[in-house]
Motif scaffolding. Structure first.
Motif, mmCIF file in Angstrom:
data_model
loop_
_atom_site.group_PDB
_atom_site.id
_atom_site.type_symbol
_atom_site.label_atom_id
_atom_site.label_comp_id
_atom_site.label_asym_id
_atom_site.label_seq_id
_atom_site.Cartn_x
_atom_site.Cartn_y
_atom_site.Cartn_z
ATOM 1 N N GLN A 1 0.836 -1.198 0.000
ATOM 2 C CA GLN A 1 0.000 0.000 0.000
ATOM 3 C C GLN A 1 0.864 1.239 0.000
ATOM 4 N N VAL A 2 0.390 2.258 -0.713
ATOM 5 C CA VAL A 2 0.989 3.584 -0.651
ATOM 6 C C VAL A 2 -0.173 4.573 -0.658
ATOM 7 N N ASP A 3 -0.033 5.646 0.101
ATOM 8 C CA ASP A 3 -1.066 6.668 0.162
ATOM 9 C C ASP A 3 -0.649 7.862 -0.678
ATOM 10 N N TYR A 4 -1.600 8.371 -1.459
ATOM 11 C CA TYR A 4 -1.343 9.562 -2.271
ATOM 12 C C TYR A 4 -2.232 10.697 -1.766
ATOM 13 N N PRO A 5 -1.624 11.817 -1.341
ATOM 14 C CA PRO A 5 -2.430 12.943 -0.852
ATOM 15 C C PRO A 5 -2.993 13.766 -2.012
ATOM 16 N N THR A 6 -4.314 13.846 -2.098
ATOM 17 C CA THR A 6 -4.961 14.638 -3.150
ATOM 18 C C THR A 6 -5.562 15.897 -2.518
ATOM 19 N N PRO A 7 -6.006 16.841 -3.324
ATOM 20 C CA PRO A 7 -6.682 18.022 -2.771
ATOM 21 C C PRO A 7 -8.005 17.680 -2.073
ATOM 22 N N ILE A 8 -8.514 16.456 -2.292
ATOM 23 C CA ILE A 8 -9.803 16.072 -1.706
ATOM 24 C C ILE A 8 -9.684 14.854 -0.791
ATOM 25 N N ASP B 1 -0.624 11.555 -9.516
ATOM 26 C CA ASP B 1 -0.094 12.903 -9.355
ATOM 27 C C ASP B 1 -0.305 13.701 -10.645
ATOM 28 N N GLU B 2 -0.013 13.080 -11.778
ATOM 29 C CA GLU B 2 -0.209 13.753 -13.066
ATOM 30 C C GLU B 2 -1.685 14.073 -13.300
ATOM 31 N N TYR B 3 -2.582 13.148 -12.935
ATOM 32 C CA TYR B 3 -4.020 13.380 -13.087
ATOM 33 C C TYR B 3 -4.447 14.603 -12.270
ATOM 34 N N PHE B 4 -4.052 14.642 -11.014
ATOM 35 C CA PHE B 4 -4.474 15.749 -10.159
ATOM 36 C C PHE B 4 -3.820 17.071 -10.545
#
Length: 162
Positions: free
Chosen positions: A6-13, A56-59
């Motif tokens: 697992q890895v967590d990706y911090p998004t604006p939401i 990351d690229e998507y966001f």
């Protein structure tokens, strides 16, 4: 059974939990947490690192389609719905009825809704692009407010020059 990572990706939401094996991603879901618990590590499998980069690229508005390997676990019907979701273009929307018709089962609107709700690959299999036949936002596992944000994000990106 393959070991899961697992890895967590911090998004604006909110934080996205990315889960997979060394071969493929099996889940990308919003976590109800504000902090990254599982950060990228040297031993994080390449497929999770690639998924992280593509998210990351998507966001950032730099990616509209995904190319990392992923796998969906579900019934044949669920998989047919998820495959149909992949045909909804970036920044556009469809309805449960549209999906039911596209899989050749026009009366399966409720079943399509149920399958849509069981999708474990948020954003990649774009269940957020499904709205009601009346044009209103319908339920979303990550919360309707996130669905609204994702749709606005995609629509905003399509207005930018290429």
């Amino acid at each position: 059974m393959s070991k899961l990572f697992q890895v967590d990706y911090p998004t604006p939401i909110g934080v996205l939990e990315i889960i997979g094996t060394e071969e493929a991603i099996s889940s990308i879901m919003f976590a109800e947490q504000d902090v990254v618990v599982h950060s990228l590590q040297e031993e994080t499998p390449a497929v999770l690192k690639e998924c992280y980069v593509q998210m990351d690229e998507y966001f950032k508005g730099e990616r509209r389609a995904f190319s990392f390997p992923y796998t969906s676990i579900g019934t044949e019907f669920q998989k047919s719905v998820w495959n149909a979701l992949l045909t909804i273009p970036y920044a556009e929307t469809g309805s449960y009825k549209d999906i039911a018709i596209s899989i050749g089962n026009e009366k399966a609107i409720r079943a399509v809704g149920s399958a849509n709700g069981k999708n474990k690959l948020s954003i990649v299999v774009p269940c957020h692009r499904i709205i009601g036949s009346d044009g209103k936002l319908t339920g979303y596992a990550g919360g309707v407010w996130r669905k609204e944000w994702l749709l606005a994000h995609e629509k905003g990106i399509t207005k930018l020059p290429i």
